[in-house]
Design an enzyme around this catalytic site. Structure first.
Site, mmCIF file in Angstrom:
data_model
loop_
_atom_site.group_PDB
_atom_site.id
_atom_site.type_symbol
_atom_site.label_atom_id
_atom_site.label_comp_id
_atom_site.label_asym_id
_atom_site.label_seq_id
_atom_site.Cartn_x
_atom_site.Cartn_y
_atom_site.Cartn_z
ATOM 1 N N GLU A 152 -38.665 10.981 17.215
ATOM 2 C CA GLU A 152 -37.291 10.499 17.055
ATOM 3 C C GLU A 152 -37.080 9.710 15.755
ATOM 4 O OE1 GLU A 152 -36.325 8.457 20.681
ATOM 5 O OE2 GLU A 152 -36.792 10.216 21.914
ATOM 6 N N ASN A 193 -40.832 15.369 16.383
ATOM 7 C CA ASN A 193 -40.195 15.588 17.677
ATOM 8 C C ASN A 193 -38.929 14.744 17.755
ATOM 9 O OD1 ASN A 193 -40.463 16.794 20.389
ATOM 10 N ND2 ASN A 193 -40.646 14.681 21.098
ATOM 11 N N HIS A 229 -33.284 17.562 26.392
ATOM 12 C CA HIS A 229 -32.775 16.878 27.584
ATOM 13 C C HIS A 229 -31.315 17.311 27.726
ATOM 14 C CE1 HIS A 229 -36.354 14.496 28.026
ATOM 15 N NE2 HIS A 229 -36.270 14.057 26.784
ATOM 16 N N GLU A 257 -39.483 18.653 25.919
ATOM 17 C CA GLU A 257 -39.156 17.686 26.980
ATOM 18 C C GLU A 257 -37.992 18.201 27.824
ATOM 19 O OE1 GLU A 257 -38.746 13.639 25.572
ATOM 20 O OE2 GLU A 257 -40.219 13.932 23.967
ATOM 21 N N ASP A 259 -35.394 19.130 30.487
ATOM 22 C CA ASP A 259 -34.842 18.937 31.822
ATOM 23 C C ASP A 259 -33.346 19.224 31.753
ATOM 24 O OD1 ASP A 259 -33.894 16.489 30.654
ATOM 25 O OD2 ASP A 259 -35.566 15.387 31.529
#
Length: 446
Positions: A152, A193, A229, A257, A259
């Site tokens: 990030e 990332n 996400h 990651e 979801d």
């Protein structure tokens, strides 16, 4: 609800040690490996027992320690390391033939208090950072497949985040972290990332430009991780194209990651939409040659971060709180299903998207007579892998029913001599991704 109660009772009776449900073609990890990617999950190390451990081991080919490798976990006191929790995850993965995705070496969150509470010059902070990278990457040398070296680094507008590292050291801290990681472990794949870079936009443009600058400087960036996400029904239409443009820079890409959260309660309709969303993301990865794999951010709702950060939302993972697989599991399994090769015959067909834009595309198919006698009529059948809809066709009589498409000859191109060919085209619409058909079946005759 009844199905969940039955499943929970069964799990309780088996003391949460029963083998998890698997796809018809085998566990997800095997389906993914057969398609040339990995399917991984984030885990909580101290939960790796019982049914939770069974699912993690059986279904996933890669593990990411959710928190165990972050700086505050491994060096809570300056110069004093605690590797016990990270070691546990790595040892579990090695015992079950899994890769490890290291997460994360440098991040602006979850830093130890001694670091954030100190007063450091730029040189001191740079040394602290590179020493940390060297210690952690060096400890797991040869045991971690991928590292999220810097996590990030960007603000929402695509500029450098004004973190403790960015504000003090500028962009150079990213290059220093990557070089330190490469020196400590020459074989691990090194990734940038970030979140909210899945769609083409300001932040992903900023990441794209950052990667280009780093590569031009000779910085060993091997890949870019797209956290993903996502919100139910909001898989970016440009995801596949975005992954591909980064891959075209010469780096690998990965969904790191994943979801898909929804407003609670999770109805059957929402879970069906979630199933489609998970499948769409996996198909986008499969469509890009340099997409290394997909990692879900926790596999069970009982271990998801979503409810704590987004009140009233959840149900974001593949399994419910009782470790019963949800429709999303089947969505991934379906996307990873083996590709059926075309049936042998006297004709073959190729298909290519010749033009694509937001929500639409043009494709062309070319059919060839591979036999030794003339063809007297032909038909081509395929399934649209992401639910695309054909809106127009030429040089063929084309129909579509659900995802199944049938294209047949017209009077003027029905007969093909040996070696002869006929081309037809179509326009269509798409949402989420636009992968080509995995199998086109050509048959001869009227």
């Amino acid at each position: 609800m009844l199905r969940r109660l039955i499943a929970a009772a069964a799990l309780l009776a088996a003391a949460l040690t029963a083998a998890p449900a698997a796809a018809a073609g085998g566990p997800l990890r095997d389906l993914a490996e057969a398609r040339g990617i990995y399917l991984g999950t984030a885990v909580t190390g101290d939960r790796l027992t019982g049914g939770y451990a069974d699912v993690a081991a059986d279904q996933f080919g890669s593990l990411t320690p959710g928190n165990e490798m972050k700086w505050d976990a491994v060096e809570p006191t300056r110069g004093s390391h605690d590797w016990s929790r990270a070691d546990r995850v790595v040892a579990f993965a090695e015992a079950h033939g899994q890769r490890v995705r290291g997460h994360t070496l440098v991040w602006h969150n979850q830093l130890p208090g001694w670091l954030t509470g100190g007063t450091w010059t730029a040189d001191q902070l740079r040394t602290l950072m590179t020493d940390h990278v060297t210690a952690e990457a060096g400890r797991y040398k040869g045991r971690v497949d991928h590292w999220d070296v810097v996590n990030e680094p960007l603000a929402e507008d695509g500029t450098l985040r004004r973190s403790v590292f960015g504000a003090t050291l500028g962009e150079s801290y990213i290059a220093d972290a990557f070089r330190a990681a490469r020196a400590a472990d020459p074989t691990a794949k090194l990734y940038l990332n970030d979140y909210s870079i899945e769609a083409v936009g300001a932040k992903s443009d900023g990441m794209y430009d950052l990667v280009k600058r780093l590569l031009a400087q000779g910085v060993p960036v091997d890949g870019v991780g797209f956290q993903a996400h996502l919100i139910l029904g909001q898989v970016p239409a440009s995801l596949e194209a975005n992954l591909r443009r980064f891959a075209d820079l010469g780096v690998d890409v990965a969904i790191t990651e994943l979801d898909v959260r929804t407003t609670l309660p999770a109805t059957a309709e929402k879970l069906d939409r979630q199933k489609a969303d998970y499948a769409s993301v996996v198909r986008a990865c499969l469509a890009v040659t340099r997409c290394a794999g997909v990692t879900v951010w926790g596999f069970t709702d009982s271990d998801s971060w979503i409810p704590d950060f987004f009140p009233g939302q959840g149900a974001a993972t593949l399994y419910d709180e009782d470790l019963y697989p949800k429709p999303a599991y089947d969505g991934i399994a379906g996307a990873l299903a083996p590709v059926t090769p075309p049936a042998p015959g006297v004709c073959s067909v190729t298909y290519a998207v010749t033009q694509q834009w937001a929500g639409g595309y043009t494709a062309q198919a070319t059919l060839r007579n591979t036999g030794t006698a003339p063809l007297d009529g032909w038909t081509v059948r395929w399934s649209q892998p992401a639910g695309q809809r054909v809106t127009q066709a030429w040089n063929t009589a084309l129909t579509q029913s659900g995802t199944e498409v049938t294209a047949s000859h017209l009077p003027y191109n029905a007969t093909l001599p040996p070696g002869g060919s006929a081309a037809f085209g179509l326009n269509g619409t798409w949402s989420g991704t636009n992968p080509p058909p995995t199998s086109l079946i050509c048959t001869s005759g009227t």
